[in-house]
Scaffold this motif. Structure first.
Motif, PDB file in Angstrom:
ATOM      1  N   ARG A   1      -0.571   4.577   4.300  1.00 37.37           N
ATOM      2  CA  ARG A   1      -0.903   5.808   3.104  1.00 37.37           C
ATOM      3  C   ARG A   1      -0.385   7.054   3.487  1.00 37.37           C
ATOM      4  NH1 ARG A   1      -7.018   3.520   4.555  1.00 37.37           N
ATOM      5  NH2 ARG A   1      -7.208   1.751   3.095  1.00 37.37           N
TER       6      ARG A   1
ATOM      7  N   ASN B   1       0.776  -1.275  -0.023  1.00 34.94           N
ATOM      8  CA  ASN B   1       0.115  -0.133   0.026  1.00 34.94           C
ATOM      9  C   ASN B   1       0.835   1.126   0.189  1.00 34.94           C
ATOM     10  OD1 ASN B   1      -2.917   0.451  -0.157  1.00 34.94           O
ATOM     11  ND2 ASN B   1      -3.264  -0.883   1.727  1.00 34.94           N
TER      12      ASN B   1
ATOM     13  N   GLY C   1      -9.300   1.560  -0.908  1.00 36.12           N
ATOM     14  CA  GLY C   1      -9.500   1.765   0.590  1.00 36.12           C
ATOM     15  C   GLY C   1      -9.733   3.109   1.256  1.00 36.12           C
ATOM     16  N   SER C   2      -9.367   4.033   0.463  1.00 35.08           N
ATOM     17  CA  SER C   2      -9.341   5.612   0.996  1.00 35.08           C
ATOM     18  C   SER C   2     -10.517   6.326   0.028  1.00 35.08           C
ATOM     19  CB  SER C   2      -8.026   6.160   1.229  1.00 35.08           C
ATOM     20  OG  SER C   2      -7.571   6.337  -0.103  1.00 35.08           O
TER      21      SER C   2
ATOM     22  N   GLU D   1      -4.918  -3.230  -1.260  1.00 35.28           N
ATOM     23  CA  GLU D   1      -5.135  -2.843   0.241  1.00 35.28           C
ATOM     24  C   GLU D   1      -5.014  -4.113   0.989  1.00 35.28           C
ATOM     25  OE1 GLU D   1      -5.909   0.002   1.083  1.00 35.28           O
ATOM     26  OE2 GLU D   1      -6.009   1.109  -0.774  1.00 35.28           O
TER      27      GLU D   1
ATOM     28  N   THR E   1      -5.114  -0.778  -4.388  1.00 36.94           N
ATOM     29  CA  THR E   1      -4.895   0.757  -3.938  1.00 36.94           C
ATOM     30  C   THR E   1      -5.541   1.630  -5.104  1.00 36.94           C
ATOM     31  OG1 THR E   1      -2.765  -0.116  -2.966  1.00 36.94           O
ATOM     32  CG2 THR E   1      -3.041   2.014  -3.183  1.00 36.94           C
ATOM     33  N   CYS E   2      -6.103   2.552  -4.672  1.00 39.55           N
ATOM     34  CA  CYS E   2      -6.302   3.201  -3.363  1.00 39.55           C
ATOM     35  C   CYS E   2      -7.755   3.307  -3.167  1.00 39.55           C
ATOM     36  CB  CYS E   2      -5.794   4.736  -3.645  1.00 39.55           C
ATOM     37  SG  CYS E   2      -3.998   4.875  -3.703  1.00 39.55           S
TER      38      CYS E   2
ATOM     39  N   VAL F   1      -2.370  -0.098   7.780  1.00 39.68           N
ATOM     40  CA  VAL F   1      -2.512   0.628   6.605  1.00 39.68           C
ATOM     41  C   VAL F   1      -2.881   1.937   6.460  1.00 39.68           C
ATOM     42  CG1 VAL F   1      -5.178   0.246   6.735  1.00 39.68           C
ATOM     43  CG2 VAL F   1      -4.182   0.307   4.444  1.00 39.68           C
TER      44      VAL F   1
END
Length: 491
Positions: free
Chosen positions: A373, A70, A128-129, A101, A125-126, A369
């Motif tokens: 990031r 990540n 997860g955010s 992720e 990625t990305c 995680v």
């Protein structure tokens, strides 16, 4: 790469570049170094790298990221956002896949096949955010050079080169180390490598475990931390006989209080999970077919198992970089508040970085995680600009389990801050629970189970501002909602 791009890369690679320069070799006992002004730190040091040459395997040499997790994915995205990736960035990884992720591997990836398990490319990625999904095609479109399944084995600091496992020689201008962690394993002599014994760190590990779960009957999970709790929840979804074994006195001992852990243990027991606490393991035993068949405990007793998952922690991958300053106290590579190592032009981010945890005035290494990031983004912004403010991370941990279809009770908790001082627990599992850590009258940390979006958003503000709270009012709160309101008013 097109002929035009190769020409441009050759021209760029022959020019000097500007890099963040650490004038301080960070030490565990020094959190307040004196830096030179930013004009010196970023402009006073000039590095150059060799123009295109057949001796080097990578065309893109201005920035090289080592690691495919990540942190690498978020660092790449930040370079793209600043227009500095196309034809300039190379990523070299031991992974067979583009960055993803990783938390999904012990959560939705392990769901039973009839309960909509997660699969790539769904959690690259990305996402997860909430960011753009960076599939392998994304890296190609952005002009990023990728080397898969070829981990770096050594670095030559003077020559600014890397050697990979396959023998490739790579050149770098700025090096970002994002090698992450590797799982701690049982020694082979006590059965740690028997068929049916699993560790989880990458997709291949998770795929191998799923293959075992499909034919398993009795599962033993060694370790009472995040991995143990999340894998046990997945095993319940497969309707398997599941036992968790660990030497500590209660679950997740590094965070949970004994009473908080008891509530989670009772909930797991309602799902049929069995616990063996405070015990040691002598060895894993094989059956006639050579597969693991039992776990032998320190007292001589045995627990039958056809599948064993080891979740006893992880350690940072630093062996290729022993020539870079290592931190012997918390492990990892020592960096300053910009993630600069003591070697000019070399940076370290994510799990592998031992960094100044500003809010608590200590050196820390965080395997999470969220830190992967944020540290990657902070590092790249510092490298590319005159940003000089110190990384100011607020520790954050969470878990989500029993989220698959048909589960009678989903569990989702978040923790922010520092788990120091005395604790006050409010509520239970129908439906909410909260734990507050108070030290010298100040609220230092808070954990919330099954909160609303608005309630979860309050937690980081409480943990960062650390208000003085009225303990008696907090203790007398009749509900989690009332307790959170008491804490909110203290702000």
């Amino acid at each position: 790469m097109s002929a035009v791009r190769r020409l441009m890369a050759s021209i760029l690679n022959s020019l000097p570049t500007k890099h963040g320069l650490s004038l301080w070799c960070p030490r565990a006992d020094s959190l307040h170094p004196t830096h030179q002004p930013s004009s010196v730190g970023f402009s006073g040091f000039r590095r150059s790298y060799v123009a295109a040459s057949s001796a080097f395997a990578n065309d893109n040499r201005e920035f090289v990221i080592v690691g495919g997790g990540n942190a690498a994915g978020y660092a790449a995205r930040t370079l793209v956002e600043h227009g500095m990736a196309d034809g300039r960035l190379c990523i070299v990884s031991k992974e067979a896949y583009a960055p993803y992720e990783r938390p999904a591997l012990t959560k939705a990836y392990l769901f039973p096949l009839d309960k909509k398990p997660a699969r790539l490319p769904g959690f690259h990625t990305c996402v997860g955010s909430g960011g753009e999904r960076q599939s392998p095609d994304w890296y190609k479109e952005k002009g990023i050079e990728m080397f898969y399944e070829d981990p770096v084995t050594s670095v030559d600091i003077k020559k600014q080169t890397l050697m990979t496992n396959s023998g490739k020689l790579l050149k770098y201008g700025s090096l970002i180390i994002a090698t992450g962690s590797t799982t701690s394993r049982f020694p082979e002599k006590i059965g740690g490598s028997l068929p049916g014994v699993h560790y989880i760190r990458d997709v291949a590990d998770a795929d191998s475990l799923i293959s075992s779960l499909e034919r398993a009957q009795k599962v033993v999970i060694v370790g009472g931390g995040y991995i143990g709790m999340e894998v046990a929840a997945a095993a319940v979804g497969w309707n398997l006989d599941t036992t968790i074994i660990f030497p500590e006195s209660h679950l997740l001992q590094r965070l949970f209080t004994p009473s908080l852990a008891r509530r989670y243990e009772e909930l797991y027991q309602e799902y049929g999970v069995k616990f063996l606490k405070g015990v040691s393991i002598k060895n894993l035993e094989a059956g006639p077919d050579g597969r693991v068949a039992a776990v032998k405990l320190g007292d001589g007793s045995t627990i039958e198992a056809d599948t064993v998952i080891i979740g006893i922690g992880a350690k940072p991958v630093v062996s290729p970089f022993e020539s870079v300053h290592l931190n012997t106290t918390v492990g990892g590579i020592q960096v300053d508040g910009q993630f600069r190592t003591s070697i000019p032009g070399i940076f370290a981010v994510g799990d592998v970085a031992a960094f100044p945890l500003k809010i608590y005035d200590r050196i820390a290494r965080v395997e999470h995680v969220d830190h992967a990031r944020r540290s990657a983004q902070h590092c790249i912004k510092a490298l590319l600009s005159a940003q000089t403010h110190t990384y100011d991370y607020l520790p954050y941990f969470y878990s989500r389990v029993f989220e698959y279809e048909g589960s009678p009770r989903k569990i989702w908790w978040q923790f922010f801050g520092d788990n120091v001082g005395e604790t006050i627990e409010i509520g239970n599992f129908d439906p909410k629970l909260a734990t507050f850590w108070i030290d010298s009258g100040k609220l230092k940390g808070v954990l919330l189970e099954s909160g609303s979006t608005e309630e979860f958003q309050l937690l980081p503000e409480l943990a960062r501002r650390q208000p003085f709270v009225d303990k008696s009012r907090l203790q007398n709160a009749s509900s989690v909602e009332e307790a959170l309101e008491v804490a909110r008013t203290a702000l």
